[in-house]
Design a protein around this motif. Sequence first.
Motif, short mmCIF file in Angstrom:
data_model
loop_
_atom_site.label_atom_id
_atom_site.label_comp_id
_atom_site.label_asym_id
_atom_site.label_seq_id
_atom_site.Cartn_x
_atom_site.Cartn_y
_atom_site.Cartn_z
N ILE B 30 0.84 -1.20 0.00
CA ILE B 30 0.00 0.00 0.00
C ILE B 30 0.88 1.26 0.00
O ILE B 30 0.54 2.27 -0.61
CB ILE B 30 -0.98 -0.04 1.19
N GLY B 31 2.06 1.16 0.64
CA GLY B 31 3.02 2.26 0.59
C GLY B 31 3.45 2.57 -0.83
O GLY B 31 3.56 3.74 -1.23
N SER B 32 3.68 1.54 -1.64
CA SER B 32 4.06 1.77 -3.04
C SER B 32 2.91 2.42 -3.81
O SER B 32 3.13 3.27 -4.68
CB SER B 32 4.39 0.44 -3.74
N ILE B 33 1.69 2.01 -3.50
CA ILE B 33 0.52 2.60 -4.15
C ILE B 33 0.44 4.09 -3.82
O ILE B 33 0.25 4.93 -4.71
CB ILE B 33 -0.77 1.88 -3.68
N GLY B 34 0.58 4.42 -2.56
CA GLY B 34 0.51 5.83 -2.14
C GLY B 34 1.55 6.68 -2.87
O GLY B 34 1.27 7.79 -3.33
N ARG B 35 2.76 6.13 -3.01
CA ARG B 35 3.81 6.83 -3.76
C ARG B 35 3.39 7.08 -5.20
O ARG B 35 3.54 8.16 -5.74
CB ARG B 35 5.10 6.01 -3.75
N GLY B 36 2.84 6.05 -5.83
CA GLY B 36 2.39 6.18 -7.22
C GLY B 36 1.32 7.27 -7.36
O GLY B 36 1.33 8.06 -8.30
N TYR B 71 -3.20 7.86 6.10
CA TYR B 71 -2.08 8.13 7.01
C TYR B 71 -0.89 8.69 6.22
O TYR B 71 -0.27 9.68 6.60
CB TYR B 71 -1.71 6.84 7.71
N MET B 72 -0.60 8.05 5.08
CA MET B 72 0.51 8.51 4.24
C MET B 72 0.30 9.93 3.74
O MET B 72 1.24 10.70 3.58
CB MET B 72 0.62 7.65 2.98
N GLU B 73 -0.96 10.23 3.42
CA GLU B 73 -1.28 11.52 2.81
C GLU B 73 -1.26 12.64 3.85
O GLU B 73 -1.19 13.82 3.51
CB GLU B 73 -2.66 11.43 2.14
N ARG B 79 -0.10 13.64 12.19
CA ARG B 79 -0.53 12.24 12.26
C ARG B 79 -0.98 11.85 13.66
O ARG B 79 -1.99 11.18 13.82
CB ARG B 79 0.60 11.33 11.78
N LYS B 80 -0.22 12.28 14.69
CA LYS B 80 -0.60 11.89 16.05
C LYS B 80 -1.93 12.49 16.46
O LYS B 80 -2.68 11.92 17.24
CB LYS B 80 0.49 12.30 17.05
N LEU B 81 -2.25 13.66 15.91
CA LEU B 81 -3.53 14.29 16.25
C LEU B 81 -4.70 13.57 15.57
O LEU B 81 -5.82 13.57 16.09
CB LEU B 81 -3.53 15.76 15.79
N LEU B 82 -4.48 13.01 14.41
CA LEU B 82 -5.59 12.46 13.62
C LEU B 82 -5.71 10.94 13.68
O LEU B 82 -6.77 10.39 13.38
CB LEU B 82 -5.45 12.89 12.15
N PRO B 96 6.69 4.81 2.92
CA PRO B 96 7.66 5.81 2.47
C PRO B 96 7.07 7.22 2.50
O PRO B 96 5.86 7.38 2.35
CB PRO B 96 7.96 5.39 1.03
N PRO B 97 7.89 8.24 2.72
CA PRO B 97 7.37 9.62 2.71
C PRO B 97 6.92 10.01 1.30
O PRO B 97 7.51 9.57 0.32
CB PRO B 97 8.56 10.45 3.16
N LEU B 98 5.87 10.82 1.23
CA LEU B 98 5.36 11.23 -0.09
C LEU B 98 6.20 12.32 -0.73
O LEU B 98 6.28 12.42 -1.93
CB LEU B 98 3.91 11.72 0.03
N ARG B 99 6.81 13.17 0.09
CA ARG B 99 7.61 14.29 -0.42
C ARG B 99 6.81 15.21 -1.36
O ARG B 99 7.32 15.71 -2.37
CB ARG B 99 8.88 13.79 -1.14
N THR B 100 5.56 15.41 -1.01
CA THR B 100 4.70 16.32 -1.78
C THR B 100 4.82 17.74 -1.20
O THR B 100 5.27 17.92 -0.07
CB THR B 100 3.24 15.88 -1.66
N PRO B 101 4.37 18.75 -1.97
CA PRO B 101 4.44 20.13 -1.46
C PRO B 101 3.67 20.34 -0.16
O PRO B 101 4.03 21.21 0.62
CB PRO B 101 3.83 20.95 -2.61
#
Lengths: 284, 284
Positions: B30-36, B71-73, B79-82, B96-101
């Motif tokens: 699922i981590g790979s999916i989120g990255r994609g 969670y990834m997004e 994250r701890k708050l939500l 993996p981290p998304l590294r999005t803006p």
Amino acid sequence: MTSNRFSFSVLLPTSLSIDAPNLKQKTVKIGSIGRGLAIFRVKEVCIYNDDDPHVKNQAAEAKLTSMLLRYMETPQYLRKLLFKRMPELLYAGLLPPLRTPHHPLEDEKNRPGDYREGVVVEANENQSLIEIGLPEKATVGRRLRVGQRLTVRLGKRLGGGRIAVTQVTRDEIDEYWGYEVTLAPSIAAALNRLRADYVIGTSRRGKNLYEAVQAIKDNSPARVAVAFGGPYQGLFEICGRQGVDAGKLFDAMINTIPSQGAATVRTEEALVATLALLNALVEG
Amino acid sequence: MTSNRFSFSVLLPTSLSIDAPNLKQKTVKIGSIGRGLAIFRVKEVCIYNDDDPHVKNQAAEAKLTSMLLRYMETPQYLRKLLFKRMPELLYAGLLPPLRTPHHPLEDEKNRPGDYREGVVVEANENQSLIEIGLPEKATVGRRLRVGQRLTVRLGKRLGGGRIAVTQVTRDEIDEYWGYEVTLAPSIAAALNRLRADYVIGTSRRGKNLYEAVQAIKDNSPARVAVAFGGPYQGLFEICGRQGVDAGKLFDAMINTIPSQGAATVRTEEALVATLALLNALVEG
């Protein structure tokens, strides 16, 4: 699944997995790379030394990547014969299966004319016995080197648990038959070694995807090499450090993920994106 | 990284990760999916119930996939708050981290005019305090629901550890600002919900990639939906089981990996290959 067109060679840097924090995650990353190579029928992958200053031991990194890729490419029934228990293989159980034609399921590739990978397990002057993952052993009428891996074409069942086989080269097989893993001391040495007819570099600063696709369509190269940079430094930096001119080394420098949404794209992601584009566009 | 063209919506089946043997490997997948999703700036991902008979508990599978993708997004500082400690998140450290803006590094997005994601942590009649991952808390002059996630534009620093902010919608932001995760009880319901202008299905038996690309170029749709089948059953089987006509549901059914070298392609691999092709071809 036949391929009477060009084959891909891929160049990957020794620093490939230094963005993974431990052996387990390095194994997962290299596993994704192996899958990408198999999906797009890559014939050779060359791990080139990229002299990344973040890498403490270039030789150890190259060994880890090449060993895990070789392990994945080896049919499961030959792995114990070819790989000793090594620290690099601690998490090899996490490597996904390739599901290529040369990794047959139990009821596949067991008839005369079928091909199989094998390893020589016994040999004398007159014959050699070869493990081919079937209840029977294969036999050829001459001495081969014990431990050697080879490709065979099945012949008749001889009784006594033996099958006559003929040694063949991979080139006579129409299906995708796995990749070879090689090492090179620099990017230029790797390209020299691969003898590709068309050489593509990938970079976020690259551009001419269509030029590359058109050149492949026009010139029908037998071998197309596709080079990837490292997690921290791209091909331009690597070429600069190794004193070679990227403009001369590559026929085209392409960016296959325009307008990327993430700041960085991992090599396993770029590999699938890039080979997917070249694979589909050249057919189209 | 701006995008004044169409946005992608993606449909994934509840059976997405049933080919992974345990929670750890499901998490990696699922981590790979989120990255994609992030690399190709997907705006919405809808997990649709595909009624795969291999899935014992559809709801539990859908919950796992949607929770890990959410969670990834979520920016790390929220994250701890939500997210409470949940069994599904046991291996969230492998994502993996998304590294999005919208996941800024420590020294980014901290000036007036910058955008940030926040969560309301305190509220009364006259004002609300919002955690935005900076040393200061953000404040707006009205009551918001405590626990709510929202997007804000930074204003002036007010002193006393406060920054004035304005709540905004994601649409006013030019950069890629993450994906939304939704659920649907069937493939038809998911497509109905997404209201895409052009709907693409992916299948090994698909064909017309160029037709799809040309249609997107010609009609400039605002939203393109791309649907994926499950690990064991493709879109044609899923449509058949759910009593809908794939030919009517999809504007095009494409195969993005012609002549694949591996017997099966995993969804995370097909996702990157397919979005890479559509992303690059529509630009070209």
